[in-house]
Design an enzyme around this catalytic site. Structure first.
Site, mmCIF file in Angstrom:
data_model
loop_
_atom_site.group_PDB
_atom_site.id
_atom_site.type_symbol
_atom_site.label_atom_id
_atom_site.label_comp_id
_atom_site.label_asym_id
_atom_site.label_seq_id
_atom_site.Cartn_x
_atom_site.Cartn_y
_atom_site.Cartn_z
ATOM 1 N NE ARG A 1 1.188 10.653 8.853
ATOM 2 C CZ ARG A 1 2.453 10.575 8.976
ATOM 3 N NH1 ARG A 1 2.993 11.069 6.753
ATOM 4 N NH2 ARG A 1 3.480 10.021 9.601
ATOM 5 C CG ASN B 1 -2.585 10.881 12.393
ATOM 6 O OD1 ASN B 1 -1.834 10.212 13.292
ATOM 7 N ND2 ASN B 1 -1.749 12.054 11.780
ATOM 8 C CG HIS C 1 -0.299 0.061 2.520
ATOM 9 N ND1 HIS C 1 -0.153 -1.003 2.960
ATOM 10 C CD2 HIS C 1 0.434 1.542 3.536
ATOM 11 C CE1 HIS C 1 0.745 -0.209 4.259
ATOM 12 N NE2 HIS C 1 0.759 1.048 3.937
ATOM 13 C CD GLU D 1 1.051 9.905 -14.680
ATOM 14 O OE1 GLU D 1 1.600 10.209 -16.638
ATOM 15 O OE2 GLU D 1 1.914 9.521 -13.803
#
Length: 131
Positions: A12, A63, A8, A126
């Site tokens: 954030r 977060n 992966h 992209e």
């Protein structure tokens, strides 16, 4: 064949709901799993086009106490997604309010047809036309 595999890419994100909508509804990914970590005050949400067992996915890390949007580092490049009709895809994304930062068309030094968009946090994506 290598026993290594890309699992992966982690991003954030400031507003998890906005990011999940962008990646699932607008880009057609599936929400694979989501876990809230109360003790650490963060959420991990994994999205992608296939199962984690055999395709690379995106980990969206939210977060809870982040007060300001993240500043994207100068080392970050982009995520690339193949699409069958880049012009139609960009029209649909634009109608949904997505930010298109490079209109679809051939690469400057090649024939591949590409476009660039940004997710809600400003990460570059992209789009590459793959017929």
């Amino acid at each position: 064949m290598s026993q290594y595999r890309l699992l992966h890419t982690m991003l954030r994100v400031f507003d998890l709901d906005k990011s999940l909508d962008f990646y699932t509804r607008l880009l057609g990914m599936k929400m694979l799993r989501r876990t809230d970590y109360e003790g650490g005050r963060f959420t991990l949400a994994f999205v992608g086009y296939g199962e984690e067992s055999d395709t690379a996915v995106i980990e969206l890390t939210h977060n809870w106490d982040q007060a300001e949007p993240y500043v994207i580092g100068s080392g970050y490049g982009h995520i690339a997604i193949g699409v069958p009709d880049i012009y139609g895809t960009c029209e649909t994304l634009r109608a949904e309010g997505a930010k298109i930062t490079r209109e679809p068309g051939p690469m400057k030094h090649g024939s591949t047809v590409i476009a660039f968009i940004e997710d809600p946090d400003g990460y570059k994506i992209e789009l590459i036309e793959r017929k």
